[in-house]
Write a protein that holds these residues in place. Structure first.
Motif, PDB file in Angstrom:
ATOM      1  N   UNK A   1       0.823  -1.218   0.000  1.00 27.29           N
ATOM      2  CA  UNK A   1       0.000   0.000   0.000  1.00 27.29           C
ATOM      3  C   UNK A   1       0.855   1.265   0.000  1.00 27.29           C
ATOM      4  N   UNK A   2       2.033   1.176   0.644  1.00 24.10           N
ATOM      5  CA  UNK A   2       2.850   2.387   0.759  1.00 24.10           C
ATOM      6  C   UNK A   2       3.915   2.487  -0.337  1.00 24.10           C
ATOM      7  N   UNK A   3       3.901   1.516  -1.226  1.00 21.92           N
ATOM      8  CA  UNK A   3       4.954   1.481  -2.231  1.00 21.92           C
ATOM      9  C   UNK A   3       4.582   2.313  -3.464  1.00 21.92           C
ATOM     10  N   UNK A   4       5.554   2.459  -4.348  1.00 25.83           N
ATOM     11  CA  UNK A   4       5.341   3.092  -5.653  1.00 25.83           C
ATOM     12  C   UNK A   4       4.190   2.381  -6.360  1.00 25.83           C
ATOM     13  N   UNK A   5       3.332   2.979  -7.105  1.00 29.41           N
ATOM     14  CA  UNK A   5       3.223   4.429  -7.304  1.00 29.41           C
ATOM     15  C   UNK A   5       2.482   5.089  -6.137  1.00 29.41           C
ATOM     16  N   UNK A   6       2.918   6.279  -5.783  1.00 29.99           N
ATOM     17  CA  UNK A   6       2.281   6.970  -4.652  1.00 29.99           C
ATOM     18  C   UNK A   6       0.818   7.279  -4.957  1.00 29.99           C
ATOM     19  N   UNK A   7       0.567   7.715  -6.185  1.00 27.89           N
ATOM     20  CA  UNK A   7      -0.833   7.942  -6.563  1.00 27.89           C
ATOM     21  C   UNK A   7      -1.341   6.698  -7.281  1.00 27.89           C
ATOM     22  N   UNK A   8      -2.171   5.928  -6.596  1.00 28.23           N
ATOM     23  CA  UNK A   8      -2.630   4.664  -7.181  1.00 28.23           C
ATOM     24  C   UNK A   8      -3.878   4.900  -8.043  1.00 28.23           C
ATOM     25  N   UNK A   9      -4.047   4.022  -8.987  1.00 28.40           N
ATOM     26  CA  UNK A   9      -5.293   4.020  -9.760  1.00 28.40           C
ATOM     27  C   UNK A   9      -6.258   3.037  -9.095  1.00 28.40           C
ATOM     28  N   UNK A  10      -7.477   2.991  -9.579  1.00 28.12           N
ATOM     29  CA  UNK A  10      -8.446   2.060  -9.007  1.00 28.12           C
ATOM     30  C   UNK A  10      -8.582   0.840  -9.914  1.00 28.12           C
ATOM     31  N   UNK A  11      -8.084  -0.299  -9.432  1.00 32.23           N
ATOM     32  CA  UNK A  11      -8.271  -1.554 -10.167  1.00 32.23           C
ATOM     33  C   UNK A  11      -9.676  -2.059  -9.854  1.00 32.23           C
ATOM     34  N   UNK A  12     -10.104  -3.106 -10.557  1.00 38.13           N
ATOM     35  CA  UNK A  12     -11.406  -3.694 -10.212  1.00 38.13           C
ATOM     36  C   UNK A  12     -11.352  -4.289  -8.807  1.00 38.13           C
ATOM     37  N   UNK A  13     -10.189  -4.827  -8.436  1.00 39.68           N
ATOM     38  CA  UNK A  13      -9.973  -5.233  -7.046  1.00 39.68           C
ATOM     39  C   UNK A  13      -8.537  -4.880  -6.662  1.00 39.68           C
ATOM     40  N   UNK A  14      -8.419  -4.063  -5.624  1.00 39.76           N
ATOM     41  CA  UNK A  14      -7.101  -3.718  -5.086  1.00 39.76           C
ATOM     42  C   UNK A  14      -7.004  -4.262  -3.670  1.00 39.76           C
ATOM     43  N   UNK A  15      -5.883  -4.930  -3.384  1.00 38.85           N
ATOM     44  CA  UNK A  15      -5.598  -5.269  -1.989  1.00 38.85           C
ATOM     45  C   UNK A  15      -4.250  -4.636  -1.659  1.00 38.85           C
ATOM     46  N   UNK A  16      -4.290  -3.608  -0.838  1.00 38.24           N
ATOM     47  CA  UNK A  16      -3.065  -2.907  -0.445  1.00 38.24           C
ATOM     48  C   UNK A  16      -2.549  -3.493   0.861  1.00 38.24           C
ATOM     49  N   UNK A  17      -1.302  -3.960   0.852  1.00 40.89           N
ATOM     50  CA  UNK A  17      -0.747  -4.613   2.039  1.00 40.89           C
ATOM     51  C   UNK A  17       0.125  -3.641   2.830  1.00 40.89           C
ATOM     52  N   UNK A  18       0.119  -3.754   4.166  1.00 40.76           N
ATOM     53  CA  UNK A  18       1.032  -2.933   4.953  1.00 40.76           C
ATOM     54  C   UNK A  18       2.474  -3.407   4.770  1.00 40.76           C
ATOM     55  N   UNK A  19       3.424  -2.573   5.125  1.00 41.29           N
ATOM     56  CA  UNK A  19       4.840  -2.947   5.052  1.00 41.29           C
ATOM     57  C   UNK A  19       5.099  -4.190   5.908  1.00 41.29           C
ATOM     58  N   UNK A  20       6.064  -5.003   5.456  1.00 40.00           N
ATOM     59  CA  UNK A  20       6.562  -6.088   6.297  1.00 40.00           C
ATOM     60  C   UNK A  20       5.717  -7.355   6.322  1.00 40.00           C
TER      61      UNK A  20
END
Ligand SMILES: [Zn+2]
Length: 300
Positions: free
Chosen positions: A182-201
Motif C-alpha cells: 500500500x505504501x509502495x510506488x506508485x504513490x498515486x494509485x489508480x483504481x483496479x477492479x480489485x485492489x488489496x493494499x498490504x502494509x509494510x513487512x
C-alpha cells in the motif's frame, strides 16, 4: 509443451551503474537450460507485431513519440531508462512475446515470457521502467480477435498495476486484480477492479492466507476464460524496493496457488515476469526460476 518467449534483444546493455537489474533476462533462461527445467525447444523468439496492434492499447501520439525518439525530458525521466531505438524495439518485442505466448497458453494451458509485466505503462505515457504495457496489449488483442471474452489480470508484483488499472477502467471484459504494497510506488494509485493494499513487512502466512481467500472467490465472480499473471518477485524480504517480507519458498507457494487454480479450472494462463530488485541476483533468479519449475511440474 511449455512455451517461453525469449529473444536475444531482451538482454540490453544499460549504462554501468543503472539500478535496473537487466542481467536477469540473460541469466534466467541460462539457469532454466542449465538445470533442465527447459530445453531449447521450450523457447520461442517472438516476432514484432504490427504497430496497429500496439495501438489497440497505446495512443498513436504516444507510440509515435516512443518510436521516433521524441519523448521530452520529463516523459523520459518518468520512465527511468535512457532512450534508444533498440530499447523501444526491445519493448515492442516483449509485448509481441506476451501476445504470441497467449496463443500458446490457449493451446497448452500455460505459457510464459522471460520479460514483460510492464504494468506501469499507461495508454499515453510510460513510467517506472515501463513503456508499453505488454499484458494490456495482449489482452486487447485477444479481445479484438475474439480469442477471449473475459480476461482476468492477476497482478502480484509488489507495485500496483496502475497502468493496467487505468487502461481497463472502462473495459468490463477485463478485470484487473492487484495485490501490492500500500505504501509502495506508485504513490498515486489508480483504481483496479480489485485492489488489496498490504502494509509494510507482510510475511508469507498472512500473504498466502489473503490470496487463498481471494482467488477462488474472484474466479467464481469474474468467470474469466483467460488469465494473465504478473509474477513479480519484488515481494521478497531481500528486495530493495519491495517493503514486504516474503521468503523464496513463500513466493513459490504464491505462484503455486495461482497456477493450481488455473489448472483446476482449465483456464489458460500467460505469465509475464515483472519486477525483482534483490541485492543478490541469485535470489531474483531463484524466485523467478521457481515459477517455471512449477509450470513444468503442474502442467506437463
Ligand atoms: Zn514491481
Amino acid at each position: 509443451m511449455l512455451k517461453i518467449a525469449y529473444h536475444p534483444i531482451y538482454k540490453y546493455q544499460l549504462p554501468t551503474g543503472h539500478r535496473f537489474p537487466m542481467e536477469k533476462y540473460e541469466l534466467l533462461p541460462e539457469q532454466l537450460l542449465y538445470e533442465g527445467t527447459a530445453n531449447a525447444d521450450n523457447f520461442f523468439e517472438p516476432t514484432r507485431v504490427d504497430e496497429s496492434i500496439l495501438q489497440l492499447t497505446h495512443s498513436a501520439a504516444y507510440w509515435t513519440k516512443l518510436r521516433d525518439q521524441e519523448l521530452d525530458t520529463k516523459e523520459i525521466r518518468a520512465i527511468g531508462f535512457p532512450m534508444s531505438p533498440r530499447l523501444i524495439e526491445r519493448s515492442h518485442t516483449i509485448s509481441s512475446g506476451t501476445i504470441q505466448g497467449a496463443f500458446f497458453a490457449k493451446q497448452y494451458g500455460i505459457a510464459m515470457n522471460i520479460a514483460g509485466g510492464t504494468h506501469h505503462a499507461y495508454a499515453h505515457r510510460g513510467e517506472g521502467f515501463c513503456m508499453l504495457n505488454d499484458i494490456a496489449v495482449a489482452a486487447n488483442y485477444l479481445l479484438q480477435q475474439g480469442a477471449a471474452q473475459k480476461i482476468l489480470i492477476i497482478d502480484l508484483d509488489v507495485h500496483q498495476g496502475n497502468g493496467s488499472a487505468h487502461i481497463f477502467r472502462h473495459e468490463s471484459r477485463v478485470f484487473t486484480f492487484s495485490m501490492h504494497g500500500a505504501k509502495n510506488f506508485p504513490t498515486r494509485k489508480e483504481i483496479s477492479d480489485l485492489d488489496i493494499g498490504l502494509p509494510d513487512g507482510v510475511t508469507d502466512e498472512p500473504y498466502l492466507h489473503i490470496l487463498r481467500q481471494t482467488l477462488p472467490r474472484l474466479i467464481d465472480q469474474v468467470q474469466p476464460d483467460f488469465v494473465f499473471y504478473l509474477s513479480g518477485v519484488d515481494v521478497l524480504e531481500s528486495d530493495k524496493l519491495g517493503r514486504l517480507s516474503m521468503t523464496i519458498p513463500g513466493c513459490r507457494e504464491r505462484d503455486r496457488l495461482v497456477l493450481e487454480i488455473c489448472k483446476r479450472e482449465h483456464l489458460p494462463i500467460m505469465i509475464s515476469m515483472g519486477g525483482g530488485y534483490s541485492e543478490r541476483l541469485a535470489h531474483i533468479i531463484e524466485a523467478h526460476a521457481n515459477t517455471y519449475r512449477l509450470a513444468q511440474e503442474l502442467f506437463f
